[in-house]
Design a protein around this motif. Structure first.
Motif, PDB file in Angstrom:
ATOM      1  N   ALA A  14     -32.680  29.679  24.925  1.00  0.00           N
ATOM      2  CA  ALA A  14     -32.541  29.317  23.695  1.00  0.00           C
ATOM      3  C   ALA A  14     -33.234  28.331  23.241  1.00  0.00           C
ATOM      4  O   ALA A  14     -34.014  28.552  22.038  1.00  0.00           O
ATOM      5  N   PHE A  15     -33.489  27.277  24.032  1.00  0.00           N
ATOM      6  CA  PHE A  15     -34.113  26.146  23.603  1.00  0.00           C
ATOM      7  C   PHE A  15     -35.905  26.537  23.623  1.00  0.00           C
ATOM      8  O   PHE A  15     -36.656  26.390  22.673  1.00  0.00           O
ATOM      9  N   LYS A  18     -36.421  28.648  20.533  1.00  0.00           N
ATOM     10  CA  LYS A  18     -36.516  28.218  19.481  1.00  0.00           C
ATOM     11  C   LYS A  18     -37.757  27.234  19.076  1.00  0.00           C
ATOM     12  O   LYS A  18     -38.396  27.137  17.840  1.00  0.00           O
ATOM     13  N   ARG A  21     -43.378  28.681  18.338  1.00  0.00           N
ATOM     14  CA  ARG A  21     -43.629  28.861  16.918  1.00  0.00           C
ATOM     15  C   ARG A  21     -45.340  28.537  16.860  1.00  0.00           C
ATOM     16  O   ARG A  21     -45.729  27.996  17.681  1.00  0.00           O
ATOM     17  N   GLN A 102     -43.477  35.382  18.669  1.00  0.00           N
ATOM     18  CA  GLN A 102     -42.104  34.963  18.941  1.00  0.00           C
ATOM     19  C   GLN A 102     -41.859  35.502  20.407  1.00  0.00           C
ATOM     20  O   GLN A 102     -42.491  36.267  20.922  1.00  0.00           O
ATOM     21  N   TYR A 105     -36.436  37.310  24.230  1.00  0.00           N
ATOM     22  CA  TYR A 105     -35.454  36.729  25.107  1.00  0.00           C
ATOM     23  C   TYR A 105     -35.676  37.092  26.635  1.00  0.00           C
ATOM     24  O   TYR A 105     -35.399  35.892  27.571  1.00  0.00           O
TER      25      TYR A 105
END
Length: 126
Positions: A14-15, A18, A21, A102, A105
């Motif tokens: 998740a880190f 996020k 970018r 992006q 996952y």
């Protein structure tokens, strides 16, 4: 020859997702920030990063690349503006060489499983 990649904090999927970018100082580059410089140790990279985080994540560039190969992704480490040996860790589509905008996952999961964690010996408290 493999070189160290160091990132502030714990590199959870998740880190990483996020943090992945567009880089403000290099608008055509997408990725997450790391410290990377051939010949530098984990300790030297952590110190140069001036991280406020209590922990760091680190791995060899070759191990991170190997973790993404089964998913048909590659990596590129692009020197970008920032503190210390600031570099942007870019994930590429292996078949086309296109930069991902992006972080999927499954790629974040593979990278997270490869990074090791340690206490940050050079924590900068802000």
């Amino acid at each position: 020859m493999s070189e160290w990649v160091v990132r502030a904090g714990t590199a959870t999927p998740a880190f990483l997702m996020k943090a992945y970018r567009r880089h403000v100082g290099a608008p055509n580059i997408y990725g997450f920030s790391v410290q990377y410089a051939p010949g530098k140790s984990i300790d030297e990279l952590a110190q140069a990063g001036q991280f406020p985080h209590a922990s760091i994540s680190y791995a060899l560039d070759s191990n991170l690349a190997a973790a993404l190969l089964p998913l048909t992704y590659g990596i590129n480490l692009v020197r970008t503006p920032g503190v210390g040996y600031h570099t942007t860790f870019v994930v590429l589509y292996d078949t086309t060489g296109q930069m991902l905008k992006q972080l999927p996952y499954e790629a974040a999961q593979a990278l997270s499983a490869t990074f090791q964690q340690a206490k940050n010996p050079h924590r900068i408290k802000k």
